[in-house]
Design a protein around this motif. Structure first.
Motif, PDB file in Angstrom:
ATOM      1  N   VAL A   1       0.846  -1.176   0.000  1.00  0.00           N
ATOM      2  CA  VAL A   1       0.000   0.000   0.000  1.00  0.00           C
ATOM      3  C   VAL A   1       0.891   1.239   0.000  1.00  0.00           C
ATOM      4  N   HIS A   2       0.801   2.006  -1.088  1.00  0.00           N
ATOM      5  CA  HIS A   2       1.515   3.282  -1.137  1.00  0.00           C
ATOM      6  C   HIS A   2       0.650   4.294  -0.407  1.00  0.00           C
ATOM      7  N   LEU A   3       1.175   4.803   0.710  1.00  0.00           N
ATOM      8  CA  LEU A   3       0.438   5.764   1.523  1.00  0.00           C
ATOM      9  C   LEU A   3       0.552   7.155   0.912  1.00  0.00           C
ATOM     10  N   VAL A   4      -0.571   7.805   0.685  1.00  0.00           N
ATOM     11  CA  VAL A   4      -0.585   9.146   0.107  1.00  0.00           C
ATOM     12  C   VAL A   4      -1.292  10.108   1.048  1.00  0.00           C
ATOM     13  N   GLU A   5      -0.928  11.378   0.945  1.00  0.00           N
ATOM     14  CA  GLU A   5      -1.473  12.391   1.849  1.00  0.00           C
ATOM     15  C   GLU A   5      -2.699  13.107   1.301  1.00  0.00           C
ATOM     16  N   GLU A   6      -3.011  12.892   0.039  1.00  0.00           N
ATOM     17  CA  GLU A   6      -4.180  13.536  -0.572  1.00  0.00           C
ATOM     18  C   GLU A   6      -5.291  12.500  -0.765  1.00  0.00           C
ATOM     19  N   GLU A   7      -6.529  12.926  -0.578  1.00  0.00           N
ATOM     20  CA  GLU A   7      -7.651  11.999  -0.712  1.00  0.00           C
ATOM     21  C   GLU A   7      -7.804  11.467  -2.133  1.00  0.00           C
ATOM     22  N   THR A   8      -7.437  12.271  -3.122  1.00  0.00           N
ATOM     23  CA  THR A   8      -7.457  11.805  -4.502  1.00  0.00           C
ATOM     24  C   THR A   8      -6.021  11.718  -4.980  1.00  0.00           C
ATOM     25  N   ALA A   9      -5.659  10.587  -5.528  1.00  0.00           N
ATOM     26  CA  ALA A   9      -4.279  10.349  -5.959  1.00  0.00           C
ATOM     27  C   ALA A   9      -3.967  11.191  -7.193  1.00  0.00           C
ATOM     28  N   ASP A  10      -2.821  11.847  -7.166  1.00  0.00           N
ATOM     29  CA  ASP A  10      -2.396  12.620  -8.327  1.00  0.00           C
ATOM     30  C   ASP A  10      -1.544  11.744  -9.244  1.00  0.00           C
ATOM     31  N   GLY A  11      -1.082  12.323 -10.331  1.00  0.00           N
ATOM     32  CA  GLY A  11      -0.292  11.577 -11.313  1.00  0.00           C
ATOM     33  C   GLY A  11       0.976  10.993 -10.731  1.00  0.00           C
ATOM     34  N   THR A  12       1.623  11.730  -9.811  1.00  0.00           N
ATOM     35  CA  THR A  12       2.864  11.241  -9.200  1.00  0.00           C
ATOM     36  C   THR A  12       2.592   9.991  -8.370  1.00  0.00           C
ATOM     37  N   ALA A  13       1.538  10.013  -7.572  1.00  0.00           N
ATOM     38  CA  ALA A  13       1.197   8.851  -6.745  1.00  0.00           C
ATOM     39  C   ALA A  13       0.885   7.643  -7.612  1.00  0.00           C
ATOM     40  N   LYS A  14       0.151   7.860  -8.698  1.00  0.00           N
ATOM     41  CA  LYS A  14      -0.180   6.759  -9.597  1.00  0.00           C
ATOM     42  C   LYS A  14       1.067   6.228 -10.303  1.00  0.00           C
ATOM     43  N   GLN A  15       2.003   7.118 -10.624  1.00  0.00           N
ATOM     44  CA  GLN A  15       3.260   6.689 -11.253  1.00  0.00           C
ATOM     45  C   GLN A  15       4.069   5.830 -10.289  1.00  0.00           C
ATOM     46  N   ILE A  16       4.138   6.244  -9.029  1.00  0.00           N
ATOM     47  CA  ILE A  16       4.859   5.459  -8.022  1.00  0.00           C
ATOM     48  C   ILE A  16       4.187   4.101  -7.847  1.00  0.00           C
ATOM     49  N   ARG A  17       2.862   4.080  -7.797  1.00  0.00           N
ATOM     50  CA  ARG A  17       2.134   2.808  -7.689  1.00  0.00           C
ATOM     51  C   ARG A  17       2.485   1.885  -8.853  1.00  0.00           C
ATOM     52  N   ASP A  18       2.526   2.449 -10.059  1.00  0.00           N
ATOM     53  CA  ASP A  18       2.855   1.648 -11.230  1.00  0.00           C
ATOM     54  C   ASP A  18       4.300   1.152 -11.199  1.00  0.00           C
ATOM     55  N   GLU A  19       5.222   1.978 -10.682  1.00  0.00           N
ATOM     56  CA  GLU A  19       6.619   1.554 -10.541  1.00  0.00           C
ATOM     57  C   GLU A  19       6.735   0.402  -9.553  1.00  0.00           C
ATOM     58  N   ILE A  20       5.983   0.478  -8.467  1.00  0.00           N
ATOM     59  CA  ILE A  20       5.989  -0.601  -7.475  1.00  0.00           C
ATOM     60  C   ILE A  20       5.431  -1.880  -8.102  1.00  0.00           C
ATOM     61  N   ARG A  21       4.349  -1.755  -8.853  1.00  0.00           N
ATOM     62  CA  ARG A  21       3.770  -2.927  -9.527  1.00  0.00           C
ATOM     63  C   ARG A  21       4.784  -3.580 -10.453  1.00  0.00           C
ATOM     64  N   GLU A  22       5.497  -2.766 -11.200  1.00  0.00           N
ATOM     65  CA  GLU A  22       6.502  -3.297 -12.126  1.00  0.00           C
ATOM     66  C   GLU A  22       7.613  -4.004 -11.361  1.00  0.00           C
ATOM     67  N   ARG A  23       8.023  -3.429 -10.260  1.00  0.00           N
ATOM     68  CA  ARG A  23       9.105  -4.019  -9.454  1.00  0.00           C
ATOM     69  C   ARG A  23       8.715  -5.394  -8.922  1.00  0.00           C
ATOM     70  N   VAL A  24       7.510  -5.528  -8.383  1.00  0.00           N
ATOM     71  CA  VAL A  24       7.116  -6.813  -7.814  1.00  0.00           C
ATOM     72  C   VAL A  24       6.704  -7.817  -8.882  1.00  0.00           C
ATOM     73  N   ARG A  25       6.350  -7.328 -10.053  1.00  0.00           N
ATOM     74  CA  ARG A  25       5.979  -8.233 -11.146  1.00  0.00           C
ATOM     75  C   ARG A  25       7.154  -9.145 -11.512  1.00  0.00           C
ATOM     76  N   SER A  26       8.368  -8.600 -11.448  1.00  0.00           N
ATOM     77  CA  SER A  26       9.548  -9.385 -11.806  1.00  0.00           C
ATOM     78  C   SER A  26      10.015 -10.290 -10.671  1.00  0.00           C
ATOM     79  N   ALA A  27       9.479 -10.106  -9.478  1.00  0.00           N
ATOM     80  CA  ALA A  27       9.843 -10.956  -8.335  1.00  0.00           C
ATOM     81  C   ALA A  27       8.951 -12.192  -8.324  1.00  0.00           C
ATOM     82  N   ASP A  28       9.423 -13.240  -7.707  1.00  0.00           N
ATOM     83  CA  ASP A  28       8.676 -14.492  -7.631  1.00  0.00           C
ATOM     84  C   ASP A  28       7.789 -14.485  -6.387  1.00  0.00           C
ATOM     85  N   VAL A  29       6.858 -13.532  -6.367  1.00  0.00           N
ATOM     86  CA  VAL A  29       5.939 -13.434  -5.236  1.00  0.00           C
ATOM     87  C   VAL A  29       4.653 -12.764  -5.729  1.00  0.00           C
TER      88      VAL A  29
END
Length: 136
Positions: free
Chosen positions: A34-62
């Motif tokens: 869970v990427h913790l964000v300080e704004e009630e609506t996620a901005d583009g930066t938060a969504k980009q970080i979420r997508d980077e995290i998804r990409e990182r774990v996609r390559s892991a065996d978990v």
């Protein structure tokens, strides 16, 4: 079962993710990141970080689920409030472990802001692994 992995922006995020991935692989458990964000609506930066995290774990065996979660800062001591939000997240999912980061603070900041990690450790009913910030 599931390992809850609350992460924020910053350099410690990668170490927390790596620790959680290794723990998930070793225990054969899924990750709920869970990427913790300080704004009630996620901005583009938060969504980009979420997508980077998804990409990182996609390559892991978990198996991992990655989402964004708003954490309110209505209290002066934000650390305990964030810790309470993490504990509430843990109760929403069947969590067997929590992995989170912690950056040491000076005495004044510790008194005025508190520590999210300490609040989670105090309230959690499951093991908590705290990844320290070693850059300071």
């Amino acid at each position: 079962m599931t390992i809850l992995v609350p992460v924020a922006s910053g350099p410690l995020r990668d170490r927390v993710l790596q620790t959680a991935i290794e723990l998930g692989q070793a225990l054969g458990e899924d990750l709920y990141i869970v990427h913790l964000v300080e704004e009630e609506t996620a901005d583009g930066t938060a969504k980009q970080i979420r997508d980077e995290i998804r990409e990182r774990v996609r390559s892991a065996d978990v198996a991992a689920t990655v989402s964004l979660e708003y954490v309110g800062h209505g209290l002066a001591r934000t650390g305990p409030r964030i810790g309470q939000d993490v504990i509430e997240l843990a109760s929403d999912v069947t969590v067997t472990h929590i992995v989170m980061g912690h950056t040491s603070k000076g005495l004044l900041e510790e008194i005025t802001r508190g520590s999210a990690a300490q609040a989670v450790i105090d309230a959690a009913t499951v093991p908590v692994t705290v990844v320290p910030d070693t850059t300071g």
